[in-house]
Design an enzyme around this catalytic site. Structure first.
Site, short mmCIF file in Angstrom:
data_model
loop_
_atom_site.label_atom_id
_atom_site.label_comp_id
_atom_site.label_asym_id
_atom_site.label_seq_id
_atom_site.Cartn_x
_atom_site.Cartn_y
_atom_site.Cartn_z
N SER A 101 -2.61 25.07 -49.18
CA SER A 101 -3.58 25.82 -49.96
C SER A 101 -4.19 24.98 -51.09
O SER A 101 -4.81 23.96 -50.84
CB SER A 101 -2.91 27.09 -50.50
OG SER A 101 -3.83 27.97 -51.05
N ASP A 241 -10.63 26.79 -52.27
CA ASP A 241 -9.47 25.91 -52.35
C ASP A 241 -9.28 25.21 -51.01
O ASP A 241 -10.12 25.32 -50.12
CB ASP A 241 -8.22 26.69 -52.77
CG ASP A 241 -7.81 27.73 -51.75
OD1 ASP A 241 -8.68 28.18 -50.97
OD2 ASP A 241 -6.62 28.11 -51.71
N ASP A 243 -7.58 25.53 -48.26
CA ASP A 243 -7.63 26.25 -46.98
C ASP A 243 -8.62 27.40 -47.00
O ASP A 243 -8.67 28.20 -46.07
CB ASP A 243 -6.25 26.74 -46.58
CG ASP A 243 -5.68 27.79 -47.50
OD1 ASP A 243 -6.12 27.86 -48.67
OD2 ASP A 243 -4.78 28.55 -47.08
N ASP A 245 -8.94 30.21 -48.55
CA ASP A 245 -8.62 31.63 -48.65
C ASP A 245 -8.88 32.15 -50.07
O ASP A 245 -8.72 33.34 -50.33
CB ASP A 245 -7.19 31.93 -48.21
CG ASP A 245 -6.12 31.27 -49.06
OD1 ASP A 245 -6.47 30.46 -49.96
OD2 ASP A 245 -4.93 31.55 -48.84
#
Length: 450
Positions: A101, A241, A243, A245
């Protein structure tokens, strides 16, 4: 918190802590637990972010999955929510995302999704942990033609982009947006997604090289985007960010619009459109006090969850709510998605701008942001939870809480993803809360810090 899985999957320094052997075992155990009642050869999707270690862990996970008789289909570089979305749309049996992440490049992580597209419950994760750590002898390997196959999902990015575009019902033509992709997963999808909805797009930090994910960019480092947006006369900027999400926004003046303000904007818009289910938004204990004041004025109920998107989601599912999220920009639109989706959040924000004709700076005035101070104190893994039993630390916290009374609040908690204790204070008097925060952080550092 489990022995392998924290609040957002298994995570650690790639290869030395989150080892290839552990990734293979997680692949094996997850495949067995998640597909044990099926009478067909299971299909498990694997997505990844742009870290140099993601390819290595992808290979280990796929090997583990196939070694117990399930098939693995590789999605390539995609956002975490793409895994959840495609598993659900295509009726796959489970999904895995390889990503840490917002963390720096040396970390990586493994996030698991069920066939419904939701992250796993604590109970299921504990079952997987027990299989790996306590009963590895129960992991039965296959041989001959009973092993699984590895294939590639060629259109994963395209199918995800189309799904998000169908969730937006307003042309975004005329809006000029800067997209900070954190040199991560959004680099593979954001340009096509937003241009496909009519927006004029300027790309920032969209050249991943395996080592630059989240490096002074993205939702954890918005300073450069805050300069870029007004310099290039953009209507807004969106920062994702690693990834994708999460999403934070920057208004046309270069001011940050954090997750709390975004949730307020979305909740008000949904209420105005009679789409806010059960007249409530779900937030966390970290959400700014200003949100409570906004909600009271707007006649919106506030439901408070523990920190972590899985706990926000639990509250949303239990209460039938359709908007929830965190200050970090992890926002869940339950009508369209089963997990936080930064690009969906950004698109919905631009949809509101297009529908209302308002600038983002005007929309953001819906909520006053109370001053907030956050200090992170590094701890050793062996010292987790020790501070809670230290009377010097707990006594100081209690004393300062009494002094603040109704004018502020103190929240001290351990991170679910990093070896940190987070000290957060909030109130109208910044100087006072800053002094208290430093005092408490120093005391923790003295007693259990590294």
């Amino acid at each position: 918190m489990g022995r392998l899985f924290g609040t957002d999957g298994a995570r650690g320094v790639a290869i030395t802590e989150l080892t290839c052997e552990l990734a293979m075992q997680i692949g094996r155990a997850a495949a067995l637990v998640l597909t044990r009642k099926m009478n067909h050869k299971p299909m498990i999707y694997i997505g990844k972010d742009t870290r140099i270690s993601s390819d290595i862990l992808e290979a280990a996970l796929a090997a583990g999955i196939c070694s117990v008789g399930a098939n693995a289909e590789l999605l390539g570089v995609v956002p975490t929510p793409a895994v959840a979305t495609l598993v659900r749309l295509n009726v796959a049996d489970a999904g895995v995302m390889i990503s840490a992440s917002h963390n720096s490049v040396e970390f990586n992580g493994i996030k698991l999704f069920s066939s419904t597209g939701y992250k796993l419950s604590d109970e299921i994760e504990e079952e997987i942990e027990a299989l790996i750590l306590d009963h590895p002898e129960q992991i039965k390997l296959q041989s001959h033609t009973n092993v699984g196959r590895i294939s590639v999902y060629q259109d994963a990015q395209r199918d995800y982009i189309r799904y998000i575009q169908k969730a937006i019902h307003t042309d975004l033509k005329g809006l000029r947006v800067a997209l900070d992709c954190a040199n991560g997963s959004a680099s593979a999808t954001a340009k096509k997604l937003f241009e496909g909805m009519g927006a004029e797009v300027l790309m920032v930090c969209d050249q991943p090289d395996g080592s630059n994910i989240n490096a002074d960019c993205g939702s954890t480092h918005t300073e450069s985007l805050m300069e870029f947006v007004p310099e290039h006369q953009c209507d807004l900027g969106l920062a994702f960010d690693g990834d994708a999400d999460r999403c934070l926004a920057v208004d046309e003046k270069g001011e940050l619009v954090d997750g709390d303000k975004l949730i307020a904007i979305f909740a008000k818009a949904y209420k105005d459109q009679n789409k806010l289910k059960n007249n409530a938004a779900v937030v966390t204990v970290m959400t700014n006090l200003g949100f409570q004041h906004f909600a009271a004025a707007a006649g919106i109920d506030v439901v408070v969850a523990s920190v972590g998107d899985r706990y926000v989601l639990e509250k949303m599912l239990d209460g039938g709510y359709n908007i929830g999220g965190e200050q970090s920009g992890h926002i869940i639109f339950l009508d369209e998605a089963t997990t936080g989706d930064g690009q969906l959040s950004g698109a919905k924000l631009m949809e509101i701008m297009a529908q209302t004709g308002k600038k983002l700076s005007e929309l953001a005035t819906v909520m006053e942001h109370f001053p907030q101070v956050m200090i992170n104190v590094k701890i050793a893994a062996k010292d987790r939870e020790m501070w809670k039993n230290d009377p010097d630390i707990t006594g100081l916290i209690a004393k300062r809480e009494e002094e603040l009374g109704d004018t502020g609040r103190i929240l001290v908690r351990e991170s679910g993803t990093e070896p940190l204790i987070r000290v957060m204070l909030e109130g109208r008097d910044f100087r006072r809360i800053n002094t208290f925060a430093m005092e408490i952080a120093d005391k923790i550092r003295e007693k259990v810090g590294r």
